[in-house]
Design a protein around this motif. Structure first.
Motif, short mmCIF file in Angstrom:
data_model
loop_
_atom_site.label_atom_id
_atom_site.label_comp_id
_atom_site.label_asym_id
_atom_site.label_seq_id
_atom_site.Cartn_x
_atom_site.Cartn_y
_atom_site.Cartn_z
N GLU A 77 0.83 -1.20 0.00
CA GLU A 77 0.00 0.00 0.00
C GLU A 77 0.86 1.26 0.00
OE1 GLU A 77 -3.93 1.60 2.37
OE2 GLU A 77 -2.35 0.62 3.52
N ASN B 70 2.40 1.72 -3.37
CA ASN B 70 1.43 1.68 -4.47
C ASN B 70 1.75 0.56 -5.45
OD1 ASN B 70 -0.71 2.42 -6.17
ND2 ASN B 70 0.55 3.85 -7.33
N THR C 211 -11.08 5.91 -4.81
CA THR C 211 -10.74 6.14 -3.40
C THR C 211 -10.66 4.89 -2.55
OG1 THR C 211 -13.08 6.50 -2.84
CG2 THR C 211 -11.78 8.44 -3.48
N CYS C 212 -11.19 3.76 -3.00
CA CYS C 212 -11.15 2.56 -2.16
C CYS C 212 -9.70 2.14 -1.92
CB CYS C 212 -11.96 1.42 -2.79
SG CYS C 212 -11.36 0.85 -4.40
N ASP C 213 -9.46 1.43 -0.84
CA ASP C 213 -8.09 1.07 -0.46
C ASP C 213 -7.46 0.10 -1.46
OD1 ASP C 213 -7.75 2.45 2.19
OD2 ASP C 213 -9.56 1.30 2.62
N ARG D 20 -6.78 5.68 -10.26
CA ARG D 20 -5.94 4.90 -9.33
C ARG D 20 -4.49 5.36 -9.40
NH1 ARG D 20 -8.59 2.61 -5.40
NH2 ARG D 20 -6.83 1.24 -5.01
N SER E 6 -4.12 8.76 -7.67
CA SER E 6 -4.36 8.70 -6.23
C SER E 6 -3.34 7.84 -5.50
CB SER E 6 -5.77 8.17 -5.95
OG SER E 6 -5.90 6.83 -6.40
N ARG E 7 -2.48 7.16 -6.27
CA ARG E 7 -1.44 6.29 -5.71
C ARG E 7 -2.04 5.25 -4.77
NH1 ARG E 7 3.52 6.69 -6.43
NH2 ARG E 7 4.00 5.74 -4.41
N LYS E 8 -3.02 4.55 -5.28
CA LYS E 8 -3.64 3.47 -4.52
C LYS E 8 -3.49 2.17 -5.31
CE LYS E 8 -6.95 6.07 -1.75
NZ LYS E 8 -6.47 5.53 -0.46
#
Length: 220
Positions: free
Chosen positions: A56, A59, A123-125, A152, A155-157
């Motif tokens: 996480e 990323n 926005t989800c993890d 994604r 947002s670096r997810k």
């Protein structure tokens, strides 16, 4: 108190799974406990979960690629459920879906509903996109696909993608539209090749053998 706590935890997990998988109820039952050891790539999925905090932070996602029926969706579902079971905090979110499902739902939404719906994927993890490349190829579809992948990226997810496309196809896009999408996926996701025998074909053979055993000697 312990029984109540266990029940409350199960209900929270069920709520997470319903939000994560939507109508794809079968995904809720995919877990590492079901792994029979026939797919060596499952070890990569286990390691991803074990090192989730680092994944996480950096990323880092996964790209499960290979021919159909080799356990890619099962592996991705196992990752999703394991993380929902292990990561503390009710607000940890996973989304697992296909672009086919997304593209089918969008036309019936209002502008506000569409904005909220698409924002969840940004926005989800953890976002898991299953069966990438199987959706219809139109300009509208490509625009929506790019927007979600790019969301994604910006947002670096982490992102996990499963696809029947080959790595060669992903590295050699046919046009600029594909290149914009494929380049981001390859930058964000570590490729893992699923190259064994089709588990679906193996299951079909097992079902045929079972059927013959169950119906042996039966006359109508």
């Amino acid at each position: 108190m312990s029984d109540y706590s266990d029940f409350a935890a199960q209900q929270r997990l069920l709520s997470r799974q319903q939000k994560a998988f939507g109508e794809a109820e079968i995904l809720r039952h995919y877990c590492f406990r079901q792994d029979n050891g026939r797919v060596p790539q499952m070890e990569q999925a286990r390691r991803y979960v074990a090192h989730w905090e680092q994944m996480e932070e950096q990323n880092l996602g996964l790209l499960f690629w290979g021919k159909p029926g080799n356990g890619k969706t099962f592996a991705a579902g196992c990752v999703a459920n394991a993380l929902m079971e292990q990561v503390n905090g009710f607000f940890f979110t996973v989304k697992m879906t296909t672009f086919g499902t997304i593209l089918t739902r969008l036309p019936g939404m209002s502008a506000q509903e569409k904005e909220r719906y698409l924002d969840d994927f940004k926005t989800c993890d953890l976002l898991i996109l299953d069966d990438f490349g199987m959706e219809r190829q139109t300009d509208y579809a490509r625009e929506q696909i790019f927007n979600i992948i790019d969301g994604r990226y910006l947002s670096r997810k982490p992102l996990i993608v499963t696809t029947n496309m080959s790595l060669q196809e992903l590295k050699n896009p046919k046009d600029l539209a594909q290149q914009r999408i494929f380049d981001r996926i390859l930058e964000m996701c570590v490729p893992v090749c699923f190259d064994g025998e089709s588990l679906r074909q193996e299951k079909a053979r097992d079902n045929l053998r079972l059927y013959k055993q169950l119906t042996a000697g039966v006359s109508v």
